[in-house]
Design a protein around this motif. Sequence first.
Motif, PDB file in Angstrom:
ATOM      1  N   GLN A  51      51.582 -19.128  75.121  1.00 52.65           N
ATOM      2  CA  GLN A  51      51.195 -19.908  73.949  1.00 52.65           C
ATOM      3  C   GLN A  51      49.863 -20.609  74.241  1.00 52.65           C
ATOM      4  O   GLN A  51      49.813 -21.682  74.809  1.00 52.65           O
ATOM      5  N   ARG A  52      48.806 -19.957  73.801  1.00 53.14           N
ATOM      6  CA  ARG A  52      47.456 -20.412  74.134  1.00 53.14           C
ATOM      7  C   ARG A  52      46.929 -21.472  73.170  1.00 53.14           C
ATOM      8  O   ARG A  52      46.199 -22.377  73.565  1.00 53.14           O
ATOM      9  N   ILE A  53      47.286 -21.374  71.899  1.00 53.84           N
ATOM     10  CA  ILE A  53      46.849 -22.346  70.896  1.00 53.84           C
ATOM     11  C   ILE A  53      48.074 -23.035  70.333  1.00 53.84           C
ATOM     12  O   ILE A  53      48.986 -22.381  69.815  1.00 53.84           O
ATOM     13  N   ILE A  54      48.114 -24.357  70.457  1.00 49.91           N
ATOM     14  CA  ILE A  54      49.245 -25.160  69.984  1.00 49.91           C
ATOM     15  C   ILE A  54      48.750 -26.075  68.879  1.00 49.91           C
ATOM     16  O   ILE A  54      47.845 -26.894  69.082  1.00 49.91           O
ATOM     17  N   ASP A  55      49.312 -25.938  67.708  1.00 54.51           N
ATOM     18  CA  ASP A  55      48.886 -26.733  66.556  1.00 54.51           C
ATOM     19  C   ASP A  55      49.356 -28.179  66.691  1.00 54.51           C
ATOM     20  O   ASP A  55      50.557 -28.448  66.805  1.00 54.51           O
ATOM     21  N   THR A  56      48.420 -29.115  66.717  1.00 58.91           N
ATOM     22  CA  THR A  56      48.725 -30.537  66.731  1.00 58.91           C
ATOM     23  C   THR A  56      47.801 -31.238  65.743  1.00 58.91           C
ATOM     24  O   THR A  56      46.823 -30.664  65.269  1.00 58.91           O
ATOM     25  N   ALA A  57      48.112 -32.498  65.445  1.00 61.30           N
ATOM     26  CA  ALA A  57      47.282 -33.251  64.511  1.00 61.30           C
ATOM     27  C   ALA A  57      45.863 -33.409  65.040  1.00 61.30           C
ATOM     28  O   ALA A  57      44.886 -33.351  64.285  1.00 61.30           O
ATOM     29  N   SER A  58      45.724 -33.605  66.357  1.00 56.91           N
ATOM     30  CA  SER A  58      44.398 -33.807  66.947  1.00 56.91           C
ATOM     31  C   SER A  58      43.671 -32.497  67.219  1.00 56.91           C
ATOM     32  O   SER A  58      42.427 -32.469  67.285  1.00 56.91           O
TER      33      SER A  58
END
Length: 254
Positions: free
Chosen positions: A219-226
């Motif tokens: 999991q290379r890209i993790i969606d977060t608010a920042s």
Amino acid sequence: MQVSRRDALRYAATLSGIAGLGAAAASGSAAAAGRPTLIDYAMRQIPAQDIRAAGHAGVINYVSTSRPGSSFGAKPITLPYARSLNAAGLVIVSNYQYGKPGGTAPSDFTRGYAGGVDDARTGWHHHIAAGGGRSAPIFFSVDDDIDRQAWLNTVLPWFRGINSVIGVQRTGIYGGIKACQWAAADGVIGRSGSPGHVWAWQTRSWSNGQIYPAAVLYQRIIDTASNPGPVVGGIRVDVNDVLAQDCGQWNFHP
């Protein structure tokens, strides 16, 4: 692990199909990583054509329900949705996560052996109901930065409970690098058909920039608010690199 000529041809055909999707959408976001990619998401079902247009080879979808007080449209995956993904030539991998740190339900692994039994039964029910392959693994989530003591005292018994229901070979883990390594060393996750790989879906979180060589997904890209993830079909998603020909996709495990 000995691999027959027939299996080797199947591995090659599967990888060719996955890689072909990425090559066909070379202008899409997935092409940047140089590997086939799968997306994961919970908010709602993303149309298959939008996933293909973004250059991804498939999805990692939930075989668990929404936590109390939430209503995720992609949990659990349904048979009609799975059929639409299959018809578009997209691959599907199963993941189980009901609870979450700080959520309305505690992290699944905190419920020990009995919790593992319950989670495996629930996950397998939704997996089969959606048309999941009967020899395909389910990746069970350890979505926290656990230490060795927590692994031995809490998480390992949970996995033993999972194993008692679906067997080791159909059990996978999602987690940081240490959790993936401990799961493999303690023999609670199965082996991929790709030599040298196990059912480990490693997240970048808690991994200190390292990638476990035996992992099948990263999991290379993790969606977060920042740090928002890419938008596919109108919602933000996480992006996972495919590290092995056999990453547990349904169509490879009938």
